[in-house]
Design an enzyme around this catalytic site. Structure first.
Site, PDB file in Angstrom:
ATOM      1  CE  LYS A  64      -0.660   1.723  -3.767  1.00 57.61           C
ATOM      2  NZ  LYS A  64      -0.218   0.338  -4.077  1.00 57.61           N
ATOM      3  CB  SER A 124      -0.939  -0.039   1.200  1.00 62.88           C
ATOM      4  OG  SER A 124      -1.777   1.096   1.243  1.00 62.88           O
TER       5      SER A 124
END
Length: 274
Positions: A150, A132
């Site tokens: 994300k 992420s």
């Protein structure tokens, strides 16, 4: 000894993770959309690293890579979903032709690669590392599309962690801040429609002014990821670097402030008890 499958190994964290895992004696299936970009990387690790093409937008290539991992090394212990890129620009500036392909890679590609690997990971009780970002912790002006992608990775990963715990499969969400990889140089695109109204918040100059100046050492971040993969109880959320930690602390404080300030009003929404 673990067997890894890593996406996006042509550069950045993917390449460094593949090399670090192989150097310590693990077996690695290194993948990239253009396999020619990683073939030389595998040569010094003959027998322990193979380079394969994997375009995360083509689920068949993910299934093929997982099959080769099982055929070559007997199974799969670690999946690293690293492939992805960013789109900067205000929400109003972006177009579907710009943001939909990013979601195809960053979100749907991650989903399909994960789905392809899950049967093998469940058999061994393996680990999934989803890359992420600090952008997956908190949104910021000019990064909204990348934030959204994300954030999707974060939510999916949290759900996976619950689903896979009974099988002994762990999920780690790596959330790096700014590290001195070539991400800003080669993996960022800008919305073509530049609107003067958003000049102060579109982050158009962020990559240009920060590329090569990031304080984060990517090899030290890779070392932390390796430690998390090896840990008996790895963290679900793994902010990497002081910037990512600061983002997380600000987000937690702001979230708590909102909850506390509006608790009495917002909590009183059930039907009255008879």
């Amino acid at each position: 000894m673990k067997t890894w499958l890593i996406t996006g190994c042509s550069s950045g964290f993917g390449r460094r993770l593949a090399l670090a895992a192989a150097r310590r004696g693990d077996q690695v299936v290194a993948t990239a959309r253009d396999v020619k970009a990683i073939e030389e990387m595998a040569i010094p690790f003959s027998g322990r690293m193979i380079a394969l093409p994997l375009d995360v937008t083509d689920p068949a290539t993910a299934r093929s890579a997982v099959g080769r991992a099982i055929e070559t090394f007997g199974g799969l212990d670690v999946l690293v979903n690293n492939a992805g890129y960013g789109l900067f620009g205000a929400i109003e500036e972006g177009t579907a032709e710009e943001y939909r392909p990013m979601f195809e890679v960053n979100v749907f590609g991650l989903i399909e690669t994960t789905r392809a690997a899950l049967p093998a990971l469940r058999r061994r009780g393996g680990t999934i590392v989803n890359m992420s970002s600090g952008a997956g912790i908190a949104g910021s002006g000019g990064g909204g599309y990348y934030n959204a992608a994300k954030f999707a990775v974060e939510g999916l990963s949290e759900a996976l962690a619950g689903e896979l715990a009974p099988f002994g499969v762990r999920v780690v969400i790596a959330e790096p801040g700014p590290f001195r990889t070539d991400f800003l140089g080669r993996s960022i695109t800008l919305a073509a429609n530049e609107m003067p109204e958003y000049a102060a918040s579109s982050r158009r100059n962020y990559a240009e002014t920060n590329d090569g100046n990031q304080a984060g050492d990517p090899d030290r971040a890779v070392s932390v990821i390796l430690q998390a993969v090896d840990a008996q109880n790895p963290p679900l959320h793994l902010p990497l670097g002081p910037v990512a930690h600061a983002i997380a602390e600000r987000k937690l404080a702001a979230f708590r402030a909102d909850i506390d300030a509006w608790r009495d009003v917002s909590i009183d929404t059930d039907f009255d008890k008879p």
